[in-house]
Design a protein around this motif. Structure first.
Motif, short mmCIF file in Angstrom:
data_model
loop_
_atom_site.label_atom_id
_atom_site.label_comp_id
_atom_site.label_asym_id
_atom_site.label_seq_id
_atom_site.Cartn_x
_atom_site.Cartn_y
_atom_site.Cartn_z
N ALA A 1 -6.53 3.63 4.35
CA ALA A 1 -6.15 4.98 5.26
C ALA A 1 -6.53 5.85 6.39
O ALA A 1 -7.17 5.63 7.08
N LEU A 2 -5.42 6.09 6.77
CA LEU A 2 -5.42 7.06 8.30
C LEU A 2 -6.62 8.44 7.47
O LEU A 2 -6.40 9.09 6.85
N TYR B 1 -0.03 5.56 -0.26
CA TYR B 1 -0.39 7.10 0.25
C TYR B 1 0.23 8.03 -0.23
O TYR B 1 1.23 8.46 0.01
N PRO C 1 5.10 12.61 10.03
CA PRO C 1 4.19 12.45 10.90
C PRO C 1 5.05 11.38 11.24
O PRO C 1 5.18 10.01 10.84
N VAL D 1 -2.96 0.15 -3.59
CA VAL D 1 -2.86 -1.08 -2.85
C VAL D 1 -2.23 -1.97 -3.30
O VAL D 1 -1.90 -3.59 -2.70
N TYR E 1 -0.60 12.17 0.50
CA TYR E 1 -1.51 12.93 1.62
C TYR E 1 -1.31 14.78 1.25
O TYR E 1 0.23 14.51 0.60
N PHE F 1 3.08 15.14 2.19
CA PHE F 1 3.66 13.11 2.59
C PHE F 1 3.70 12.53 1.62
O PHE F 1 1.94 12.31 1.15
N LEU G 1 -6.12 12.57 2.27
CA LEU G 1 -5.89 11.87 1.40
C LEU G 1 -5.59 11.83 0.40
O LEU G 1 -7.29 12.17 -0.13
N TYR H 1 0.46 -1.11 0.09
CA TYR H 1 -0.41 0.59 -0.38
C TYR H 1 0.90 1.63 0.00
O TYR H 1 1.88 1.13 0.99
N GLY I 1 -11.72 -0.61 3.10
CA GLY I 1 -10.29 -2.07 1.35
C GLY I 1 -9.14 -0.96 1.69
O GLY I 1 -7.78 -1.39 1.58
N TYR J 1 -4.76 6.70 -3.38
CA TYR J 1 -4.10 5.86 -2.62
C TYR J 1 -3.64 4.78 -4.18
O TYR J 1 -3.82 4.46 -4.53
#
Lengths: 115, 112
Positions: free
Chosen positions: B99-100, A33, B44, A50, A35, A90, A45, A31, B96, A48
């Motif tokens: 994500a945060l 992502y 973070p 997977v 941001y 990020f 977000l 995964y 699924g 993303y």
């Protein structure tokens, strides 16, 4: 083992210019992502992935595109930069965990200013 | 309404003080909760996960109240090095993507 790296660290663009932000991870994570963080907004977000070859939209995808051609890389593109895209970007990655308490690993960020 | 809400602070406390941060989340489907720490102009970093039964890591204690949908972080014996922004995080697995979802953060400044 570098973890998650991001290129470039800083960039200034003019409105309408395009650019690509590169995220790379050497942890074999599935995964990944992207941001963005704006003052007082927390992290939001954008897109993303997977797995290699797959991408999906997050909560603020407009104005951005992404690609995941290789498992270790996740690219974020701005086709026509706007001042509203001035932000800190990020990248993060995480493995496919069996526990829900798995965590994400963040890159150091890219500071983008659009004039 | 933000999905994860925090008091932005800043909290200014003297060294050695005990300080508590609260955070509320609106999505009842949220399943995992974390506290992240973010230093100025840095990424973070995970401080601790939050377990339903509450958990402690040294001077830090995290609590989760699912009925009231809030999470807390208690820092005892504050150090100057604790000065940072603390981000409350929830994640929902139904999508699924895992994500945060971040709160906007609570800034802590520990004074000498």
């Amino acid at each position: 083992n570098a973890g998650v790296t991001q290129t470039p660290k800083f960039r200034v663009l003019k409105t309408g210019q395009s650019m690509t932000l590169l995220c790379a991870q050497d942890m074999n994570h599935e995964y990944m992502y992207w941001y963005r963080q704006d003052p007082g907004m927390g992290l939001r977000l954008i897109h993303y992935s997977v797995g290699e070859g797959t991408t999906a939209k997050g909560e603020v995808p407009d104005g951005y595109n992404v690609s995941r051609l290789k498992k270790q890389n996740f690219l974020l593109g701005l086709e026509s930069a706007a001042p509203s895209q001035t932000s800190v970007y990020f990248c993060a990655s995480r493995p496919t965990g069996t526990t829900f308490l798995d965590t994400q690993y963040f890159g150091p960020g890219t500071r983008l200013t659009v004039l | 309404r933000k999905e994860v809400e925090q008091d932005p602070g800043p909290f200014n406390v003297p060294e050695g003080a005990t300080v508590a941060f609260n955070c509320t989340y609106s999505n009842s489907a949220s399943q995992s909760f974390f506290w992240y720490r973010q230093d100025c102009r840095k990424e973070p970093k995970l401080l601790m996960s939050v377990y339903s039964s509450g958990n402690e890591d040294g001077r830090f204690t995290a609590q989760l109240n699912r009925a009231s949908q809030y999470i807390s972080l208690l820092i005892r014996d504050s150090k100057l090095s604790d000065s940072a922004t603390y981000l409350c995080v929830a994640t929902t697995h139904a999508t699924g993507r895992r994500a945060l979802t971040f709160g906007s953060g609570t800034r802590l400044q520990v004074q000498p």
